[in-house]
Design a protein around this motif. Structure first.
Motif, PDB file in Angstrom:
ATOM      1  N   UNK A 132       0.831  -1.194   0.000  1.00  0.00           N
ATOM      2  CA  UNK A 132       0.000   0.000   0.000  1.00  0.00           C
ATOM      3  C   UNK A 132       0.869   1.249   0.000  1.00  0.00           C
ATOM      4  N   UNK A 133       1.642   1.434   1.076  1.00  0.00           N
ATOM      5  CA  UNK A 133       2.351   2.707   1.212  1.00  0.00           C
ATOM      6  C   UNK A 133       3.492   2.822   0.192  1.00  0.00           C
ATOM      7  N   UNK A 134       4.383   1.828   0.195  1.00  0.00           N
ATOM      8  CA  UNK A 134       5.515   1.886  -0.740  1.00  0.00           C
ATOM      9  C   UNK A 134       5.015   1.923  -2.187  1.00  0.00           C
ATOM     10  N   UNK A 135       3.964   1.154  -2.448  1.00  0.00           N
ATOM     11  CA  UNK A 135       3.381   1.094  -3.791  1.00  0.00           C
ATOM     12  C   UNK A 135       2.859   2.470  -4.210  1.00  0.00           C
ATOM     13  N   UNK A 136       2.125   3.102  -3.297  1.00  0.00           N
ATOM     14  CA  UNK A 136       1.497   4.391  -3.619  1.00  0.00           C
ATOM     15  C   UNK A 136       2.542   5.439  -3.969  1.00  0.00           C
ATOM     16  N   UNK A 137       3.715   5.388  -3.340  1.00  0.00           N
ATOM     17  CA  UNK A 137       4.737   6.393  -3.611  1.00  0.00           C
ATOM     18  C   UNK A 137       5.741   5.930  -4.657  1.00  0.00           C
ATOM     19  N   UNK A 138       5.415   4.839  -5.325  1.00  0.00           N
ATOM     20  CA  UNK A 138       6.238   4.392  -6.448  1.00  0.00           C
ATOM     21  C   UNK A 138       7.528   3.706  -6.038  1.00  0.00           C
ATOM     22  N   UNK A 139       7.625   3.252  -4.800  1.00  0.00           N
ATOM     23  CA  UNK A 139       8.870   2.619  -4.352  1.00  0.00           C
ATOM     24  C   UNK A 139       8.849   1.102  -4.506  1.00  0.00           C
ATOM     25  N   UNK A 140       7.667   0.515  -4.373  1.00  0.00           N
ATOM     26  CA  UNK A 140       7.656  -0.955  -4.334  1.00  0.00           C
ATOM     27  C   UNK A 140       7.925  -1.578  -5.703  1.00  0.00           C
ATOM     28  N   UNK A 141       8.801  -2.576  -5.723  1.00  0.00           N
ATOM     29  CA  UNK A 141       9.063  -3.337  -6.945  1.00  0.00           C
ATOM     30  C   UNK A 141       8.769  -4.814  -6.719  1.00  0.00           C
ATOM     31  N   UNK A 142       8.255  -5.141  -5.528  1.00  0.00           N
ATOM     32  CA  UNK A 142       8.053  -6.560  -5.206  1.00  0.00           C
ATOM     33  C   UNK A 142       6.734  -7.053  -5.747  1.00  0.00           C
ATOM     34  N   UNK A 143       6.740  -8.287  -6.234  1.00  0.00           N
ATOM     35  CA  UNK A 143       5.494  -8.978  -6.530  1.00  0.00           C
ATOM     36  C   UNK A 143       5.127  -9.786  -5.277  1.00  0.00           C
ATOM     37  N   UNK A 144       3.881 -10.229  -5.229  1.00  0.00           N
ATOM     38  CA  UNK A 144       3.493 -11.075  -4.104  1.00  0.00           C
ATOM     39  C   UNK A 144       4.333 -12.340  -4.073  1.00  0.00           C
ATOM     40  N   UNK A 145       4.656 -12.825  -5.262  1.00  0.00           N
ATOM     41  CA  UNK A 145       5.439 -14.045  -5.341  1.00  0.00           C
ATOM     42  C   UNK A 145       6.799 -13.874  -4.666  1.00  0.00           C
ATOM     43  N   UNK A 146       7.482 -12.768  -5.003  1.00  0.00           N
ATOM     44  CA  UNK A 146       8.791 -12.508  -4.396  1.00  0.00           C
ATOM     45  C   UNK A 146       8.635 -12.281  -2.889  1.00  0.00           C
ATOM     46  N   UNK A 147       7.569 -11.561  -2.527  1.00  0.00           N
ATOM     47  CA  UNK A 147       7.320 -11.269  -1.119  1.00  0.00           C
ATOM     48  C   UNK A 147       7.174 -12.557  -0.308  1.00  0.00           C
ATOM     49  N   UNK A 148       6.406 -13.488  -0.865  1.00  0.00           N
ATOM     50  CA  UNK A 148       6.172 -14.742  -0.131  1.00  0.00           C
ATOM     51  C   UNK A 148       7.416 -15.633  -0.131  1.00  0.00           C
ATOM     52  N   UNK A 239      24.697  -4.190  -5.338  1.00  0.00           N
ATOM     53  CA  UNK A 239      23.597  -5.095  -5.016  1.00  0.00           C
ATOM     54  C   UNK A 239      22.361  -4.730  -5.827  1.00  0.00           C
ATOM     55  N   UNK A 240      21.624  -5.746  -6.276  1.00  0.00           N
ATOM     56  CA  UNK A 240      20.420  -5.483  -7.073  1.00  0.00           C
ATOM     57  C   UNK A 240      19.237  -5.098  -6.177  1.00  0.00           C
ATOM     58  N   UNK A 241      19.381  -3.961  -5.496  1.00  0.00           N
ATOM     59  CA  UNK A 241      18.309  -3.478  -4.620  1.00  0.00           C
ATOM     60  C   UNK A 241      17.024  -3.214  -5.395  1.00  0.00           C
ATOM     61  N   UNK A 242      17.163  -2.894  -6.690  1.00  0.00           N
ATOM     62  CA  UNK A 242      15.987  -2.569  -7.509  1.00  0.00           C
ATOM     63  C   UNK A 242      15.032  -3.746  -7.651  1.00  0.00           C
ATOM     64  N   UNK A 243      15.503  -4.938  -7.273  1.00  0.00           N
ATOM     65  CA  UNK A 243      14.647  -6.110  -7.308  1.00  0.00           C
ATOM     66  C   UNK A 243      13.433  -5.932  -6.375  1.00  0.00           C
ATOM     67  N   UNK A 244      13.629  -5.222  -5.276  1.00  0.00           N
ATOM     68  CA  UNK A 244      12.550  -5.092  -4.294  1.00  0.00           C
ATOM     69  C   UNK A 244      11.992  -3.686  -4.152  1.00  0.00           C
ATOM     70  N   UNK A 245      12.857  -2.681  -4.359  1.00  0.00           N
ATOM     71  CA  UNK A 245      12.410  -1.331  -4.036  1.00  0.00           C
ATOM     72  C   UNK A 245      13.214  -0.308  -4.824  1.00  0.00           C
ATOM     73  N   UNK A 246      12.591   0.854  -5.051  1.00  0.00           N
ATOM     74  CA  UNK A 246      13.295   1.942  -5.727  1.00  0.00           C
ATOM     75  C   UNK A 246      14.112   2.774  -4.742  1.00  0.00           C
ATOM     76  N   UNK A 247      13.999   2.478  -3.452  1.00  0.00           N
ATOM     77  CA  UNK A 247      14.836   3.185  -2.482  1.00  0.00           C
ATOM     78  C   UNK A 247      16.307   2.906  -2.791  1.00  0.00           C
ATOM     79  N   UNK A 248      17.153   3.900  -2.522  1.00  0.00           N
ATOM     80  CA  UNK A 248      18.577   3.699  -2.820  1.00  0.00           C
ATOM     81  C   UNK A 248      19.397   3.913  -1.555  1.00  0.00           C
ATOM     82  N   UNK A 249      20.542   3.241  -1.512  1.00  0.00           N
ATOM     83  CA  UNK A 249      21.357   3.333  -0.315  1.00  0.00           C
ATOM     84  C   UNK A 249      22.755   2.787  -0.587  1.00  0.00           C
ATOM     85  N   UNK A 250      23.640   2.995   0.381  1.00  0.00           N
ATOM     86  CA  UNK A 250      24.947   2.347   0.388  1.00  0.00           C
ATOM     87  C   UNK A 250      25.217   1.996   1.833  1.00  0.00           C
TER      88      UNK A 250
END
Ligand SMILES: [Zn+2]
Length: 424
Positions: A132-148, A239-250
């Motif tokens: 809901x939240x991450x999705x609404x702000x365009x951050x979520x890249x996870x599918x339910x399948x990956x989540x589970x 790291x392929x962080x983009x697999x789960x989220x558009x958030x960026x970090x080091x």
């Protein structure tokens, strides 16, 4: 101490902790909402009004969610302890498991049951946050399948790693006599050190891909910097962080040969080579200034204190009854004592949070100063602004909220400190 006194003290700590938490969150939300209309002056030229307002809306959405999860956590804590949840579960698990499989199996089953129930209650909250939240702000890249899949892997890791260390600690508690807490602490410390090596090399790669830097020109610059700082060049990973989220970090992690600096691909894609170099210099600063061992020493000291306290508490009848549990007569009470310590410490330890945050912010300032000596402070500042923008991090936090919780200094403070550093 009579058990009634402990019950009252514990209830008061929970209520006051909840009130303090809610008040701080409310302050943060009010402050962010009040500054939503204009980009603060030091950032006016660098950040658009649109992303400033997105950051405000995101902070507010997370704040509202925080109210809900704090309420759930508080209700759970009361449910387990004073309302008798752990006591009831203990009776069921003990009577079902101990007669057939023995005392150790009963204790492990109890720990497992508490972890499973806690996980099941938290799961909908976590899913709401992601979808809901991450999705609404365009951050979520996870599918339910990956989540589970992640959830299943997490459970598997918990069982494979958690069960043996729990069994070891329970065995020490039962077999090592009155000084058991010292032996348990040694085992726990060894386990933490082992995890510091295993996490970056074995566990994290089960969830993400870690690859060496691909860009050859960038790799040259990075290698030169790492050589200047006396750091093995093989320690840098993307790291392929983009697999789960558009958030960026080091981040930096590990110990000895497992030391590494990790960049999310999402961050790498947004930074210029000079900015990458500056961020890397900051992360290397954490190693150079020995922040990992310092943090570990802090943790080891805290766990020694907690286990010594448990060594004494576990012998007091009121420790159990005061927290809503009737001690077993014909079964060991070690798992119960461990669980009660885990429940009781956070409400009392909540006031230590600002100390840990202040210590962490001190390390961030030190790493920034180191980065300025090794790379460009101006480019580090640019990278920090991009990081805030990409993650919708607010530039206008409530000062008191930031003092209490922030592990990194607010952007304005950090940029001001960077400007004070002599240019290299
Ligand atoms: Zn840092």
């Amino acid at each position: 101490m009579p058990s009634f006194a402990l019950s009252s003290l514990f209830a008061a700590a929970i209520v006051l902790g909840f009130a303090l938490r809610t008040w701080l969150a409310w302050r943060q939300m009010r402050h962010v909402a009040a500054h939503r209309t204009a980009v603060p002056a030091p950032f006016a030229a660098k950040v658009s009004l649109e992303s400033h307002q997105k950051a405000a809306d995101y902070t507010l959405a997370r704040g509202r969610f925080g109210h809900v999860s704090a309420a759930v956590a508080t209700a759970m804590l009361l449910g387990w302890t004073l309302l008798g949840g752990l006591d009831a579960l203990n009776e069921v698990v003990r009577d079902a498991v101990q007669p057939r499989w023995g005392a150790m199996a009963y204790q492990l089953a109890l720990l497992g049951a508490v972890a499973a129930i806690g996980g099941l209650i938290e799961m909908p909250l976590d899913a709401w946050s992601t979808f809901r939240i991450e999705q609404r702000f365009g951050f979520n890249r996870m599918t339910w399948r990956l989540y589970l899949t992640d959830a299943a892997k997490g459970v598997l890791m918990g069982v494979l790693i958690g069960a043996p260390i729990a069994a070891l600690v329970l065995w020490i508690m039962g077999a090592a006599g009155p000084w058991w807490w010292l032996w348990a602490w040694l085992a726990w410390t060894a386990f933490q050190l082992l995890m510091l090596v295993l996490y970056p090399t074995v566990i994290a790669p089960m969830f993400n891909k870690f690859q060496p830097l691909a860009d050859p020109t960038l790799a040259e610059r990075v290698k030169a910097l790492m050589a200047r700082c006396g750091f093995a060049a093989k320690g840098l990973f993307v790291m392929d962080g983009s697999k789960r989220s558009a958030h960026s970090n080091a981040y930096f992690t590990g110990l000895g040969a497992a030391k590494r600096v990790v960049f999310y691909d999402t961050l790498l894609g947004r930074l210029t080579p000079g900015e990458v170099e500056a961020v890397l210099a900051h992360e290397l600063g954490h190693f150079k200034l020995r922040h990992v061992p310092k943090r570990m020493l802090g943790l080891f000291a805290a766990s020694l204190g907690a286990l010594a306290l448990l060594g004494w508490l576990a012998q007091q009848q009121w420790f159990f009854t005061g927290l809503g549990v009737t001690p077993n007569l014909a079964a060991p009470n070690d798992a119960l004592a461990l669980l009660l310590l885990l429940f009781a410490l956070p409400p009392f330890g909540f006031l230590l949070v600002p100390l840990a945050s202040a210590w962490s912010r001190k390390h961030e300032f030190e790493a920034d100063a180191y980065a300025c000596a090794q790379a460009s402070g101006r480019e580090l500042a640019q990278a920090l602004v991009k990081l805030h923008e990409d993650n919708a991090g607010t530039l206008t936090p409530d000062p008191l909220y930031a003092k209490f919780y922030y592990s990194h200094p607010p952007a304005a403070e950090r940029l001001a400190a960077l400007e004070m550093e002599p240019a290299r």
